[in-house]
Design a protein around this motif. Sequence first.
Motif, PDB file in Angstrom:
ATOM      1  N   ALA A 140       1.063  -6.120   1.639  1.00 50.15           N
ATOM      2  CA  ALA A 140       2.453  -5.725   1.927  1.00 50.15           C
ATOM      3  C   ALA A 140       2.916  -4.595   1.017  1.00 50.15           C
ATOM      4  CB  ALA A 140       3.389  -6.924   1.791  1.00 50.15           C
ATOM      5  N   VAL A 141       2.343  -4.506  -0.178  1.00 52.97           N
ATOM      6  CA  VAL A 141       2.667  -3.417  -1.102  1.00 52.97           C
ATOM      7  C   VAL A 141       1.391  -2.629  -1.343  1.00 52.97           C
ATOM      8  CG1 VAL A 141       3.500  -2.787  -3.398  1.00 52.97           C
ATOM      9  CG2 VAL A 141       4.435  -4.805  -2.255  1.00 52.97           C
ATOM     10  N   ARG A 142       1.463  -1.333  -1.099  1.00 61.34           N
ATOM     11  CA  ARG A 142       0.312  -0.457  -1.312  1.00 61.34           C
ATOM     12  C   ARG A 142       0.757   0.712  -2.172  1.00 61.34           C
ATOM     13  NH1 ARG A 142      -4.356  -1.903   0.076  1.00 61.34           N
ATOM     14  NH2 ARG A 142      -5.053   0.208   0.271  1.00 61.34           N
ATOM     15  N   PRO A 159       0.257   7.564 -15.890  1.00 64.45           N
ATOM     16  CA  PRO A 159       1.613   8.120 -15.962  1.00 64.45           C
ATOM     17  C   PRO A 159       2.397   7.743 -14.701  1.00 64.45           C
ATOM     18  CG  PRO A 159       0.012   9.765 -16.638  1.00 64.45           C
ATOM     19  CD  PRO A 159      -0.775   8.603 -16.075  1.00 64.45           C
ATOM     20  N   GLU A 160       3.650   7.352 -14.893  1.00 71.82           N
ATOM     21  CA  GLU A 160       4.462   6.880 -13.766  1.00 71.82           C
ATOM     22  C   GLU A 160       4.531   7.872 -12.617  1.00 71.82           C
ATOM     23  OE1 GLU A 160       8.191   4.580 -14.470  1.00 71.82           O
ATOM     24  OE2 GLU A 160       7.735   5.115 -16.558  1.00 71.82           O
ATOM     25  N   ASP A 161       4.564   9.157 -12.929  1.00 75.01           N
ATOM     26  CA  ASP A 161       4.677  10.153 -11.858  1.00 75.01           C
ATOM     27  C   ASP A 161       3.371  10.329 -11.081  1.00 75.01           C
ATOM     28  OD1 ASP A 161       3.228  11.522 -13.800  1.00 75.01           O
ATOM     29  OD2 ASP A 161       4.526  13.281 -13.801  1.00 75.01           O
ATOM     30  N   ARG A 162       2.330   9.617 -11.472  1.00 70.73           N
ATOM     31  CA  ARG A 162       1.044   9.684 -10.764  1.00 70.73           C
ATOM     32  C   ARG A 162       0.806   8.460  -9.883  1.00 70.73           C
ATOM     33  NH1 ARG A 162      -1.726  13.081 -14.550  1.00 70.73           N
ATOM     34  NH2 ARG A 162      -0.450  14.950 -14.541  1.00 70.73           N
ATOM     35  N   VAL A 163       1.823   7.597  -9.772  1.00 70.32           N
ATOM     36  CA  VAL A 163       1.729   6.403  -8.927  1.00 70.32           C
ATOM     37  C   VAL A 163       2.792   6.504  -7.849  1.00 70.32           C
ATOM     38  CG1 VAL A 163       1.835   3.883  -8.839  1.00 70.32           C
ATOM     39  CG2 VAL A 163       0.880   5.015 -10.861  1.00 70.32           C
ATOM     40  N   VAL A 164       2.371   6.452  -6.592  1.00 73.45           N
ATOM     41  CA  VAL A 164       3.284   6.530  -5.456  1.00 73.45           C
ATOM     42  C   VAL A 164       3.180   5.229  -4.672  1.00 73.45           C
ATOM     43  CG1 VAL A 164       3.877   7.772  -3.339  1.00 73.45           C
ATOM     44  CG2 VAL A 164       2.989   9.035  -5.321  1.00 73.45           C
ATOM     45  N   TRP A 165       4.286   4.503  -4.608  1.00 73.63           N
ATOM     46  CA  TRP A 165       4.326   3.264  -3.831  1.00 73.63           C
ATOM     47  C   TRP A 165       4.585   3.643  -2.377  1.00 73.63           C
ATOM     48  CZ3 TRP A 165       2.493  -0.626  -6.473  1.00 73.63           C
ATOM     49  CH2 TRP A 165       2.578  -0.584  -7.862  1.00 73.63           C
ATOM     50  N   GLU A 166       3.737   3.198  -1.463  1.00 73.76           N
ATOM     51  CA  GLU A 166       3.843   3.601  -0.059  1.00 73.76           C
ATOM     52  C   GLU A 166       5.013   2.929   0.645  1.00 73.76           C
ATOM     53  OE1 GLU A 166      -0.016   3.032   1.680  1.00 73.76           O
ATOM     54  OE2 GLU A 166      -0.848   4.723   0.576  1.00 73.76           O
ATOM     55  N   HIS A 193       8.683  -4.794  -0.334  1.00 70.46           N
ATOM     56  CA  HIS A 193       8.229  -6.059  -0.906  1.00 70.46           C
ATOM     57  C   HIS A 193       7.836  -5.934  -2.378  1.00 70.46           C
ATOM     58  CE1 HIS A 193       8.477  -7.858   3.002  1.00 70.46           C
ATOM     59  NE2 HIS A 193       7.750  -6.886   3.498  1.00 70.46           N
ATOM     60  N   LEU A 194       8.183  -4.802  -2.986  1.00 72.49           N
ATOM     61  CA  LEU A 194       7.916  -4.590  -4.407  1.00 72.49           C
ATOM     62  C   LEU A 194       9.117  -5.098  -5.196  1.00 72.49           C
ATOM     63  CD1 LEU A 194       6.293  -3.389  -6.765  1.00 72.49           C
ATOM     64  CD2 LEU A 194       7.371  -1.199  -6.271  1.00 72.49           C
ATOM     65  N   ASN A 195       8.918  -6.170  -5.921  1.00 73.68           N
ATOM     66  CA  ASN A 195       9.981  -6.737  -6.746  1.00 73.68           C
ATOM     67  C   ASN A 195       9.652  -6.546  -8.211  1.00 73.68           C
ATOM     68  OD1 ASN A 195      11.287  -7.561  -4.464  1.00 73.68           O
ATOM     69  ND2 ASN A 195      11.250  -9.730  -4.946  1.00 73.68           N
ATOM     70  N   GLY A 250       6.042  -5.918 -12.205  1.00 74.34           N
ATOM     71  CA  GLY A 250       6.248  -5.799 -10.773  1.00 74.34           C
ATOM     72  C   GLY A 250       5.316  -6.739 -10.035  1.00 74.34           C
ATOM     73  N   PHE A 251       5.795  -7.232  -8.901  1.00 75.72           N
ATOM     74  CA  PHE A 251       4.988  -8.159  -8.105  1.00 75.72           C
ATOM     75  C   PHE A 251       5.369  -8.040  -6.634  1.00 75.72           C
ATOM     76  CE2 PHE A 251       8.839 -10.307  -9.273  1.00 75.72           C
ATOM     77  CZ  PHE A 251       9.190 -11.062  -8.163  1.00 75.72           C
ATOM     78  N   CYS A 252       4.498  -8.526  -5.781  1.00 77.30           N
ATOM     79  CA  CYS A 252       4.734  -8.534  -4.343  1.00 77.30           C
ATOM     80  C   CYS A 252       5.572  -9.761  -3.986  1.00 77.30           C
ATOM     81  CB  CYS A 252       3.406  -8.568  -3.588  1.00 77.30           C
ATOM     82  SG  CYS A 252       3.594  -8.752  -1.798  1.00 77.30           S
ATOM     83  N   SER A 253       6.681  -9.542  -3.283  1.00 74.82           N
ATOM     84  CA  SER A 253       7.547 -10.665  -2.901  1.00 74.82           C
ATOM     85  C   SER A 253       6.927 -11.518  -1.802  1.00 74.82           C
ATOM     86  CB  SER A 253       8.910 -10.151  -2.451  1.00 74.82           C
ATOM     87  OG  SER A 253       8.790  -9.377  -1.271  1.00 74.82           O
ATOM     88  N   GLN A 254       5.915 -11.022  -1.119  1.00 74.25           N
ATOM     89  CA  GLN A 254       5.270 -11.783  -0.046  1.00 74.25           C
ATOM     90  C   GLN A 254       4.234 -12.767  -0.574  1.00 74.25           C
ATOM     91  OE1 GLN A 254       7.599 -11.010   2.338  1.00 74.25           O
ATOM     92  NE2 GLN A 254       5.896 -11.289   3.707  1.00 74.25           N
ATOM     93  N   CYS A 255       3.372 -12.306  -1.488  1.00 71.09           N
ATOM     94  CA  CYS A 255       2.266 -13.166  -1.938  1.00 71.09           C
ATOM     95  C   CYS A 255       2.266 -13.433  -3.434  1.00 71.09           C
ATOM     96  CB  CYS A 255       0.922 -12.569  -1.523  1.00 71.09           C
ATOM     97  SG  CYS A 255       0.511 -11.025  -2.372  1.00 71.09           S
TER      98      CYS A 255
END
Length: 138
Positions: A4-6, A38-45, A49-51, A62-67
């Motif tokens: 659910a989170v990529r 570095p934070e600017d090198r990570v892109v959440w798609e 569901h990112l909590n 951070g964790f996935c709210s689904q699983c």
Amino acid sequence: MCGAVRFVAYDVPTSFGACHCEMCRRWTGSALLGVTVPEDRVVWEDERHLNRIASSDWAERGFCSQCGTGLFFRVTQAGEWSGGIELPIGIFDDPTGFEMNNEIYIDHKPDSFAYAGSGRKLMTRADCVEKFSVLDEA
């Protein structure tokens, strides 16, 4: 785990570390084996569901709210650790090619934990507190 989170991470270092502090052990069920990107090198798609949860006055996880999969550790307070996001190497689609180069809170490591290899930088809790002042409050 559920997809659910990529994310896509760019220019990911090949070295990673292990944190044996009590909080990381409770969060992962073991040590946190993570690579700092570095934070600017990570892109959440898709962040639906990112909590996030404040795990201290100066950091969040951070964790996935689904699983419930643990997705990252990030220092939220400005200072020597800010600007990076610690991603567990197990959440990468292909976690091969990484090399462990450090272990922190080594004096909190359960006596049954032993990693193969040598030449890693080892830091005790006192070493970490001395190097990173934000930990003085932890």
